[in-house]
Scaffold this motif. Structure first.
Motif, short mmCIF file in Angstrom:
data_model
loop_
_atom_site.label_atom_id
_atom_site.label_comp_id
_atom_site.label_asym_id
_atom_site.label_seq_id
_atom_site.Cartn_x
_atom_site.Cartn_y
_atom_site.Cartn_z
N GLN A 8 51.00 48.31 20.24
CA GLN A 8 50.28 49.48 21.37
C GLN A 8 49.72 48.65 22.52
N ALA A 9 50.25 48.87 23.67
CA ALA A 9 49.62 48.17 24.76
C ALA A 9 48.29 48.65 25.04
N GLN A 10 47.41 47.54 25.50
CA GLN A 10 46.23 47.69 25.92
C GLN A 10 45.89 47.35 27.32
N LEU A 11 45.29 48.47 28.20
CA LEU A 11 44.95 48.21 29.55
C LEU A 11 43.81 48.17 29.80
N VAL A 12 43.19 47.20 30.62
CA VAL A 12 41.83 47.07 31.14
C VAL A 12 41.70 47.02 32.45
N GLU A 13 41.25 47.99 33.21
CA GLU A 13 41.13 48.00 34.62
C GLU A 13 39.61 47.16 34.87
N SER A 14 39.62 46.69 36.05
CA SER A 14 38.19 46.17 36.68
C SER A 14 38.41 46.28 38.23
N GLY A 15 37.15 46.00 38.86
CA GLY A 15 37.22 45.93 40.42
C GLY A 15 36.90 47.23 41.02
N GLY A 16 36.39 48.26 40.21
CA GLY A 16 36.02 49.21 40.97
C GLY A 16 34.40 48.93 41.60
N GLY A 17 34.14 50.11 42.34
CA GLY A 17 32.57 49.82 42.79
C GLY A 17 32.34 50.77 44.11
N LEU A 18 31.32 50.48 44.60
CA LEU A 18 31.01 51.18 45.84
C LEU A 18 31.17 50.37 47.11
N VAL A 19 32.03 51.01 48.07
CA VAL A 19 32.39 50.37 49.39
C VAL A 19 32.40 51.39 50.30
N GLN A 20 32.08 50.86 51.60
CA GLN A 20 31.95 51.55 52.75
C GLN A 20 33.53 51.97 53.21
N ALA A 21 33.36 53.37 53.98
CA ALA A 21 34.65 53.66 54.60
C ALA A 21 35.19 52.53 55.52
N GLY A 22 36.31 52.35 55.51
CA GLY A 22 37.31 51.06 56.34
C GLY A 22 37.22 50.07 55.62
N GLY A 23 36.44 49.64 54.44
CA GLY A 23 36.47 48.39 53.68
C GLY A 23 37.60 48.15 52.96
N SER A 24 37.33 47.28 52.06
CA SER A 24 38.57 46.94 51.16
C SER A 24 38.00 46.65 49.89
N LEU A 25 38.80 46.70 48.81
CA LEU A 25 38.69 46.88 47.62
C LEU A 25 39.95 46.48 46.75
N ARG A 26 39.80 45.56 45.47
CA ARG A 26 40.95 45.18 44.85
C ARG A 26 40.78 45.59 43.26
N LEU A 27 41.72 46.29 42.78
CA LEU A 27 41.39 46.70 41.58
C LEU A 27 42.43 45.98 40.56
#
Length: 112
Positions: free
Chosen positions: A1-20
């Motif tokens: 069974q595959a296990q998936l773990v996300e990371s990289g979320g958070g608070l960012v201002q409009a126009g900014g960048s984020l990588r998940l």
């Protein structure tokens, strides 16, 4: 069974960048993608790799988000640029389509 773990979320201002990031237990060769669920709304597809190795994006993120994957690291990424308040939601990594495997989700909040 595959296990998936996300990371990289958070608070960012409009126009900014984020990588998940989504790390998997058994590789990233199959259909994989990112979905999101905004408060009070249904979960929707954001971007995905299809079984034929094509990429699909929902219209709302085309030109701003990029999905990629690293086979050696068994990780799928979602680069989010020029984010907007309407991108706010819980982002889920998926493997194998809606009836496949899901991660626990990571919260993304975009402030105006």
């Amino acid at each position: 069974q595959a296990q998936l773990v996300e990371s990289g979320g958070g608070l960012v201002q409009a126009g900014g960048s984020l990588r998940l990031s989504c790390s998997t237990s058994d590789g990233v060769y199959s259909t994989m993608g990112w979905y999101r669920q905004a408060p009070g709304k249904q979960r929707e597809l954001v971007a995905m790799f299809t079984s034929s190795l094509n990429t699909v994006y929902t219209d709302a993120v085309k030109g701003r988000f990029t999905i990629s994957r690293d086979y050696a690291k068994k990780t799928v990424y979602l680069q989010m640029n020029s984010v907007k308040p309407e991108d706010t939601g819980v982002y889920y990594c998926n493997k194998g389509g809606p009836k496949g495997y899901w991660g626990q989700g990571t919260q993304v909040t975009v402030s105006s």
